[in-house]
Enzyme design. Structure first.
Site, short mmCIF file in Angstrom:
data_model
loop_
_atom_site.label_atom_id
_atom_site.label_comp_id
_atom_site.label_asym_id
_atom_site.label_seq_id
_atom_site.Cartn_x
_atom_site.Cartn_y
_atom_site.Cartn_z
CE1 TYR A 151 -3.31 -2.80 0.26
CE2 TYR A 151 -3.20 -2.69 2.66
CZ TYR A 151 -3.70 -3.28 1.51
OH TYR A 151 -4.59 -4.32 1.60
CD1 TRP A 168 -11.43 -11.74 -4.15
CD2 TRP A 168 -11.24 -13.89 -4.72
NE1 TRP A 168 -10.43 -12.29 -3.39
CE2 TRP A 168 -10.30 -13.62 -3.71
CE3 TRP A 168 -11.31 -15.18 -5.24
CZ2 TRP A 168 -9.44 -14.59 -3.20
CZ3 TRP A 168 -10.45 -16.15 -4.75
CH2 TRP A 168 -9.52 -15.85 -3.74
CG ASP A 214 -9.40 -5.07 4.25
OD1 ASP A 214 -8.33 -4.72 4.82
OD2 ASP A 214 -9.40 -5.81 3.25
CG ASP A 239 -5.06 -4.30 12.21
OD1 ASP A 239 -4.96 -5.55 12.17
OD2 ASP A 239 -4.10 -3.54 12.03
CG PHE A 240 -7.65 -9.47 10.25
CD1 PHE A 240 -6.37 -9.98 10.30
CD2 PHE A 240 -8.19 -9.17 9.01
CE1 PHE A 240 -5.62 -10.17 9.14
CE2 PHE A 240 -7.46 -9.36 7.84
CZ PHE A 240 -6.17 -9.85 7.91
CG HIS A 258 -1.10 -16.75 0.44
ND1 HIS A 258 -1.14 -16.85 -0.93
CD2 HIS A 258 -1.53 -15.49 0.73
CE1 HIS A 258 -1.54 -15.70 -1.44
NE2 HIS A 258 -1.78 -14.86 -0.46
CG ASN A 305 4.35 -13.46 -6.16
OD1 ASN A 305 4.98 -12.84 -7.02
ND2 ASN A 305 3.46 -12.87 -5.39
CD GLN A 309 3.73 -8.96 -3.56
OE1 GLN A 309 3.24 -9.98 -4.03
NE2 GLN A 309 3.28 -7.76 -3.86
#
Length: 348
Positions: A151, A168, A214, A239-240, A258, A305, A309
């Site tokens: 972000y 999705w 979210d 914020d979970f 993941h 990936n 990342q």
């Protein structure tokens, strides 16, 4: 490798050369998307010459002709010759998935792959050597805070959210129908981003309430920039990891687990277990490796990936089952969709 490559490959390495050139094929598609080739051809009512496309998109004629011919070569465009002039048109696949105007467009996914993932993968050798992500080397940001990198600007945040939305739109229906979830009345999609998966959930289970949970800036951007044709999906900020999560019968974690090492996954899943209503459950959505880790190739590439990342990895079903059991969940069920992402359901 030896059992899959024929004797003819020893005589001349056709397959290896195809692999070597894979990144060039990707860049042909990426560049055409960034230049607007597929959007122009979709809008056109007739095939166009390279000169016409170059003029409309402000490119060189020579460069555009080469790009269009390569797209014909990989069967994404079609060409016909009229009075000695090559005229190009899109295939149905290009119109459906590569033009921005399509309801199933993967344009945002392609832009993210080209402008964010591609630079990261330039540092793959360092990621393998060091065993950590390459956000610092690629973007000048600390490797510890992966979402600071993801972000890092409003533009980059929009690109990432577009990637998730595309995923999705493409795979959402198969995920939400992998199991019959109609028994769960209150569903919360943790880290649900644009709400694309939540909207698929609401369509499949109209009697259930569906909430996207979210970060505040993600909720704000989702409501501002991404279509919300279904008013049955509610957005809630939080914020979970650091805050409380809303009570629910079913929690969805789609491409969340993941991102993180096991201990952080356990922390989140135990919090979900403690908040989850009795008889409730959790739905994980991930690209599952085979138990022997010898495939699928796409999941293996996704796992690389995650290395370059994030702090996470892709896992086989047994690892997810063990982590879920360790968090308190049981009756773990696995559904392989045969597509990009698979589903795992566990109950409290």
């Amino acid at each position: 490798m030896a059992e899959h490559l024929s004797q003819s490959e020893l005589d001349y390495p056709f397959k290896l050369l195809e692999y070597f050139n894979g990144f060039r094929v990707s860049k042909v598609i990426f560049s055409a998307c960034e230049l607007g080739v597929f959007d122009l051809l979709l809008r056109s009512q007739e095939p166009l010459s390279a000169q016409h496309v170059a003029r409309e998109l402000s490119t060189s004629v020579d460069g555009m002709e080469r790009l269009l011919d390569a797209l014909v070569g990989i069967e994404i465009l079609e060409v016909e010759t009229t009075d000695g002039t090559a005229l190009y048109s899109s295939t149905d696949v290009a119109n459906l998935y590569l033009a921005k105007g399509s309801g199933k467009s993967l344009h945002d996914m392609i832009i993210y792959q080209s402008q964010t993932i591609y630079p990261l993968w330039n540092n793959m050798a360092d990621a393998v050597r060091e065993g950590k992500n390459q956000n610092e080397k690629t973007f000048g940001l600390p490797p510890e805070d992966i979402f600071q990198a993801i972000y890092r600007s409003e533009e980059e945040k929009l690109k990432f959210m577009g990637l998730m939305n595309s995923s999705w739109v493409l795979d959402g229906h198969d995920i939400v129908t992998a199991f019959n979830l109609s028994c769960f009345q209150e569903i919360v999609d943790l880290g649900g981003c644009t709400g694309a998966l939540a909207r698929e959930m609401a369509k499949a289970y109209p009697s259930s309430s569906v909430t996207v949970f979210d970060l505040p800036q993600i909720v704000e951007t989702a409501q501002k920039h991404f279509s919300q044709e279904s008013n049955t999906v509610v957005f809630q900020s939080g914020d979970f990891f650091s805050g409380e999560i809303p009570p629910a019968d079913l929690y969805v974690l789609a491409r969340i687990i993941h991102d993180w090492p096991e201990e952080k996954c356990l922390t989140l899943l135990r919090k979900i277990y403690d908040t989850c209503k009795p008889g409730g459950g959790v739905l994980l959505v991930e690209a599952l490796l085979f138990e022997n880790r010898r495939g699928p190739v796409m999941a293996q590439i996704f796992s690389l990936n995650m290395l370059v990342q994030t702090e996470g990895r892709e896992r086989p079903p047994s690892e997810y089952t063990r982590i879920l059991n360790k968090s308190g969940f049981h009756n773990v069920q696995v559904c392989r969709t045969g597509k990009s992402y698979d589903a795992i359901l566990a109950v409290r």
